[in-house]
Each structure stands twice: as C-alpha cells, then as structure tokens.
Write an enzyme that holds these catalytic residues in place. Sequence first.
Site, mmCIF file in Angstrom:
data_model
loop_
_atom_site.group_PDB
_atom_site.id
_atom_site.type_symbol
_atom_site.label_atom_id
_atom_site.label_comp_id
_atom_site.label_asym_id
_atom_site.label_seq_id
_atom_site.Cartn_x
_atom_site.Cartn_y
_atom_site.Cartn_z
ATOM 1 N N GLY A 1 -6.248 -6.418 0.979
ATOM 2 C CA GLY A 1 -5.020 -6.471 1.754
ATOM 3 C C GLY A 1 -4.524 -7.885 2.028
ATOM 4 N N GLY B 1 -12.312 -4.395 1.340
ATOM 5 C CA GLY B 1 -13.712 -4.025 1.562
ATOM 6 C C GLY B 1 -14.218 -3.111 0.453
ATOM 7 N NE ARG C 1 -4.380 -1.392 1.810
ATOM 8 C CZ ARG C 1 -5.215 -1.938 2.690
ATOM 9 N NH1 ARG C 1 -4.870 -2.008 3.968
ATOM 10 N NH2 ARG C 1 -6.383 -2.400 2.296
ATOM 11 C CE LYS D 1 -16.767 -12.774 11.779
ATOM 12 N NZ LYS D 1 -17.086 -11.468 12.365
HETATM 13 C C1 3PG Z 1 -8.343 -1.862 4.923
HETATM 14 O O1 3PG Z 1 -7.386 -2.291 5.557
HETATM 15 O O2 3PG Z 1 -9.174 -2.594 4.361
HETATM 16 C C2 3PG Z 1 -8.486 -0.379 4.746
HETATM 17 O O3 3PG Z 1 -7.331 0.293 5.127
HETATM 18 C C3 3PG Z 1 -9.685 0.088 5.527
HETATM 19 O O4 3PG Z 1 -9.525 -0.183 6.884
HETATM 20 P P1 3PG Z 1 -10.796 -0.370 7.814
HETATM 21 O O5 3PG Z 1 -11.468 -1.636 7.376
HETATM 22 O O6 3PG Z 1 -10.269 -0.433 9.213
HETATM 23 O O7 3PG Z 1 -11.704 0.808 7.594
#
Ligand code: 3PG
Length: 402
Positions: free
Chosen positions: A359, A383, A35, A200
Amino acid sequence: MGSYGDLGEVGGKRVLVRSDLNVPLDGTTITDEGRIRASLPTIQALAEAGARVVVTAHLGRPKGAPEDRYSLRPVAARLGELLGRDVAFATDTVGESAQEVVAALEDGQVAVLENVRFNPGETSKDEAERGEFADRLAALADAFVSDGFGVVHRKQASVYDVAQRLPHAMGGLVAAELEVMRRLTEEPARPYAVVLGGSKVSDKLGVIDNLIQKADELLIGGGMVFTFLAAQGHGVGKSLLEEDQVDTCRDYLARAEQAGVRIVLPTDIVVDTAFPDGDRDPQPQVVPADAIPDDGIGLDIGPESGRAFAEVVAGAATVFWNGPMGVFETPAFADGTRAVAEALTEVTAKGGLSVVGGGDSAAAVRKLGFADDAFGHISTGGGASLEFLEGKTLPGIAVLED
Ligand code: 3PG
Ligand code: MG
C-alpha cells in the site's frame, strides 16, 4: 447468465466477495484508489455473470465496534462510480441492514457491507467467536470468492473461516498477484534485486532472513536503515533506531557476506533537526552516512545513494520493492524514493520484471506522478506479499486449496 471459476454457474446466486478496499482516506476523501480499481474486474465479472454480488471488506483497524471515520460508505460510493453501476450500501455487516440489502438484490446487482472489522468476531483469536461470526456472514450468500490479496495473510473470519462454510473460488486479483509472487520466488531472472524501506526493521526480519538466500542484491533505505548503520558502528543522531534489533542487523550483514549477497546501504543521508510537520519549512542537509550529527534526524537517502541505488536496480532483471526510502510525503525528502521508482521503470522498459509491493509504496509512486503501467506489477498487498516472500503459508490461500 454465466460462470465464475471453480464455482460454475453463478447466475441468480448470492456471491460474497472478500475484497481489500482498505484505501487511505483524508476525512472522507480517498487519497489513493488503487485498491478499489484493482478490485473492479472480479466484481464486474460476477455481476455480468448475473450473480447478486455482496462485497465485504475492511477499512483501517477499528477495534471491533463501529467508528464513523472507518466507515466504508465513501468507498462504496466510489466503487459504484468506477463500476458504472448502482451499489447498495448496508450500514452493518451481518445485521438487519445487511439482510435487507442482500434480500433486495436482483441478478447482476452489487452491494457493499459496512466495515467487517466493526464486528469483534472478524479478528478474534478465539476460533469459536470467529466461527460464529463467519456463520452469520456465510448465511448472507450461496458462494464465496476470495479476492482481497492484501488480507490473505490474515486468519480472519471474512478471509479464512467463511471459505470453510461456502463453496469457494479464488478471485482474479488474488490469482494474478500469486502468479507474480511465484515469478519472484521460483527461479527469478537474475540479477534479482530487492529494495526494502519503510520504518521498522522488526516488520521485515522474516523477509530479510529469507532473501539473504534468494536475492543477489538487497538494498536498504527508509527508517529501518538506521538500525543497520548502527550495526556498522555509526552514530545515527536522533534518527529512528530499534536498539533491540542492532545485533540482528549485524548478524544479517555477516550472513549476507558469507552467502555472497550484496547488501547495499546508503553512503549519504538527508537529515533535518526536526521531523516535517507542516508548520516549519524543512531544512534538509546532506551528510555522510557515517557522520550523522547528534541532532540530525535521517529523513531520506542522499543524492549519491539515490544514484547508486538506481544503478543497481536498473541493472537487475527482477526487482521487488517494498517501502519508501524516505518521508516522501514531504518534497524535500522524496528524492530517494523517486530515484528508486524511476529505476524500476527502466527495468520494465527493458523487459525485466519490476514489482512494487504494498500500500505505502504503491501510494508513493502514484503520489510522485508515476503511471501504474510503468511498473510490471503494483501489488495491492504489503504484508501479504512480504509474507509470501518469507515462504510463509498464507491462511487465506491455503483455505481455498482444501
Ligand atoms: C493492508 O492495508 O495491508 C491490508 O488491507 C491489511 O490490513 P491490516 O494490516 O490492517 O490487516
Ligand atoms: Mg477448496
């Protein structure tokens, strides 16, 4: 001096950049810097255009107060090394340190502000509280560039509210990620296969729902597969199981059949009697997926499944993959994830589009020794990419379009 996107001339201006620098750390050692690397081009371009670049980002999920283990200091240091520039670091986000560091910036210099989530206003559900914090962030800059693709699905002050307070533009990383996401959703080349893993099912419900109408093949592995196996009536031993999702999974299986979408589940599973913890040597055992022993914990898809998954993936023209197939951190349970990754590289090699989303999956392919360019695209957003594929509106994108 130069310009940046919709912002026009940025030379001499203070530009706040929201990046996603949320990297995995072991103490203060960065274990996957993907990242950070992905964030470099936008920061570099702004600095070269003569902007005074102020980077804001989060690390982990602190609860609105400073915590040493979530400090961005080691990340800022690595960012400086990779940029080949001095990077100033503010020990707070909008306080005295931030104000001083920003005031001291000269044209073309870069600063990183401490973890934005050390401030309760960042993630507050209360618009007024978030807005008040966004006012303070906005006061540090003349313009805003949104470049943290991994957080554009979050309605948070540094992602959303700040864009309402400053002239804003989309950063190059967000634009590139969106381009790939559009290729996945608007007339993807077929066959289109989607591989989902991770622990999950409940995190993936929306996306499965949507993909049943879009994908040709949906391959499921990882911890979430046991809820599907349970939905088919199989015992899953001591494997991860979300009891309250069994009916939903049964419904997906039925709907997929009606829609002519093939859901591919593993036919064999690698089990052990304990979760790997480093103290004990793993004792992996391969069992049929419909005969998991009572004391068995499923930790990877088996070799037969790995071959079957690889064959489906390699035969696709478009592949999206989110979530490891097993506990890949332990070599004894990494083969399923490796087989899928390998098959994605074959898709790339024959000119198809292979996308690794998120990630965890990105860290997995790097840990297993694959080169980034063996894939069509490694997304920095887990996400965020799933929510895009679900067809949801991403607040951090929508706000830029106003
Ligand atoms: C992630 O790691 O998916 C992003 O940096 C967002 O982080 P978060 O899910 O804690 O909002
Ligand atoms: Mg706008």
